[in-house]
Each structure stands twice: as C-alpha cells, then as structure tokens.
Scaffold this active site. Structure first.
Site, mmCIF file in Angstrom:
data_model
loop_
_atom_site.group_PDB
_atom_site.id
_atom_site.type_symbol
_atom_site.label_atom_id
_atom_site.label_comp_id
_atom_site.label_asym_id
_atom_site.label_seq_id
_atom_site.Cartn_x
_atom_site.Cartn_y
_atom_site.Cartn_z
ATOM 1 N N SER A 132 0.820 -1.210 0.000
ATOM 2 C CA SER A 132 0.000 0.000 0.000
ATOM 3 C C SER A 132 0.856 1.263 0.000
ATOM 4 O O SER A 132 1.957 1.296 0.564
ATOM 5 C CB SER A 132 -0.948 0.031 1.203
ATOM 6 O OG SER A 132 -1.582 1.282 1.319
ATOM 7 N N TYR A 145 -2.977 0.424 10.602
ATOM 8 C CA TYR A 145 -2.752 0.158 9.187
ATOM 9 C C TYR A 145 -1.497 0.877 8.701
ATOM 10 O O TYR A 145 -0.628 0.276 8.057
ATOM 11 C CB TYR A 145 -3.969 0.607 8.382
ATOM 12 C CG TYR A 145 -3.909 0.277 6.915
ATOM 13 C CD1 TYR A 145 -4.251 -0.985 6.456
ATOM 14 C CD2 TYR A 145 -3.519 1.239 5.975
ATOM 15 C CE1 TYR A 145 -4.207 -1.292 5.098
ATOM 16 C CE2 TYR A 145 -3.469 0.946 4.628
ATOM 17 C CZ TYR A 145 -3.817 -0.319 4.193
ATOM 18 O OH TYR A 145 -3.757 -0.617 2.848
ATOM 19 N N LYS A 149 1.891 -1.105 7.603
ATOM 20 C CA LYS A 149 2.293 -1.066 6.203
ATOM 21 C C LYS A 149 3.699 -0.485 6.040
ATOM 22 O O LYS A 149 4.453 -0.900 5.158
ATOM 23 C CB LYS A 149 1.266 -0.295 5.371
ATOM 24 C CG LYS A 149 -0.056 -1.029 5.216
ATOM 25 C CD LYS A 149 0.128 -2.371 4.504
ATOM 26 C CE LYS A 149 -1.199 -3.072 4.264
ATOM 27 N NZ LYS A 149 -1.046 -4.334 3.516
#
Length: 271
Positions: A132, A145, A149
């Site tokens: 991502s 998140y 990531k």
C-alpha cells in the site's frame, strides 16, 4: 518468466484479480484466504487449488507452502497480499494492533522464513508484498494500518538488501485508492483516498503482472506516489504540515450513516 504462484487474500479484490490474471496467462496458481466460500468461487473460476485458513499464523503459512509445493512441485512467486485495516487511531485496542501487525507484517516474515531456504536451494524465488501507498506515506485515520504497512515495506527492503545477490527478488506493490470493498467502507477517508484516480483491482493486477518481467522493488499502480514519496523525504516538515491540513478536513467530516463511522469496519484490504 516464472509459471507457478501462491496468492494470499485471493477471495476478492486485488488478490482475486492477481490470481485470475495469472491463471489467464497460463500459470499454475494456488489461492488462499480466510473466507472459504468466496475462495471456493475463485478456485472454480481459475482452476486453482484453494487453501482456506489464516495464513498470518506460522502453522497456517507452513500448511499453505507445503500444500502449494505438493500441488505445483515448485514455487516461483509468493504474493503476500492479504491485509486488514481498522479505521482506528489512538482508540485502537491492543487486540486490533496485534491483528494488524500479525496480518500486515508478521505474515510476510513467516512466509519468508519458510520460503527463502527453499528458494536458496532452488536458485531463486520471488516474494511480492502488497504494502500500500500507506507504507510509503501514511494513512490518516488508521494508525495500525499505517504503522504496519510501513513495517511491511521495511521488512521487504531488508529482505531484498540481504538476499537479492542470491536470486531472491522482493517487490512491494503500493497502490493508493483501489475500487474494493475496503474503499467503499472507508467513510471520511474515501475523499482522501480518491484525490487521485481510483484504479480497479484488475489494473493493480496488470501492474503486478508487468512487474514480474523485471526486478524493480516498487510496483506503483499510481505513478504519482513516487513524487509524493520524494517530497516526503526531501521536505518532511512541509509534507507533515500538508497532511495535518488534510486531517483538519477529516475532523469536520459528518458521517451519513452508521456504516460511515470510523471503526465500524475491519476487513481484508483485498476485499
């Protein structure tokens, strides 16, 4: 060009699109996901053997790799695609943090632990991580998140730096907004994620397919991410000030429905 692969998080979204593209190109593929029902549909469409289960665990990933070798005989590429978001900030619980780290980071570590020794013996292999753009920039509104990531990118970098001279290719797919279930349920973050063009899961799969012909580390379905990453590195204070201005806009967001509220959804990013 390699011809065998495993794709995790393959029941929907990016993972499903990658598995479908590989099968269409004549590859032998094994697909994996927690969602056994949707995974079965992908398996039926692609002719790929399905392994349902939690591939973020040590036992789960070992079972997947052993099963894949049993079906394929050898394994050229492992697409570590499964991932989750929380839409939580400081209010994220320890359990939510743990789940994000297990799925978005440690799943990759555990896969590499099992695969790299086999690939070194075989003379090479390729790990492709869905990391991502949040792993290069940040994700406002989702601390677990964003942090996980970044860690996924960091681990992929370490793996590439350590093993590339021994035939191990590592690549990180870093898209921004992708038309998946996760984007549909992102609430206030949707406007942020759609500031640039939203791409389809098939377009991400196309970028992944093209990347297999080389060894470039970053795979960027949104090319502008490269410029954002460069600006962030060159002018960190200005970049953070700009991100804070976006956060201030998010602070004024009023949800239209309960399902738009941050924290209402926790799901696989390939959903």
């Amino acid at each position: 060009m390699p011809d065998t692969a495993v794709v995790t998080g393959a029941a929907r979204g990016i993972g499903r699109a990658i598995a479908t593209r590989l099968a269409r190109e004549g590859w032998q593929v094994v697909v994996a996901d927690l969602d056994a029902d949707e995974l079965a549909a992908v398996a039926a469409e692609t002719g790929a053997p399905a392994v349902a289960g939690d591939t973020s665990t040590d036992a789960g990933v070992r079972h997947l790799v052993d099963t894949a070798y049993g079906h394929l005989g050898h394994l050229d590429v492992f697409f570590a695609n499964a991932g989750i978001g929380t839409l939580q900030g400081l209010d994220a619980s320890d359990a939510e943090w743990a789940r994000a780290l297990e799925t978005n980071v440690l799943a990759h570590v555990r896969a590499a632990r099992v695969l790299v020794p086999r690939w070194l013996e075989a003379g090479g292999g390729r790990l492709v991580v869905t990391a991502s753009a949040a792993g290069l920039l940040t994700m406002l509104g989702d601390a677990p998140y964003s942090v996980s990531k970044h860690a996924a990118v960091a681990f992929a970098e370490w793996l590439s730096a350590t093993y590339r001279h021994r035939g191990i290719v590592v690549q990180a797919i870093c898209p921004q907004g992708v038309q998946t279930r996760m984007l549909d349920h992102s609430g206030a973050l949707r406007d942020l994620l759609t500031r640039d063009d939203v791409v389809s899961a098939d377009e991400v799969a196309d970028a992944a397919w093209r990347a297999l012909s080389g060894d470039a580390f970053y795979v960027l379905p949104h090319p502008e991410v490269s410029d954002y990453h460069a600006q962030r590195a060159a002018h960190p204070d200005a970049w953070l000030a700009g991100m804070n201005r976006l956060q201030q806009k998010l602070d004024t967001y009023t949800p239209d429905s309960p399902t738009d509220q941050p924290g209402h959804h926790q799901q696989q990013e390939n959903a």
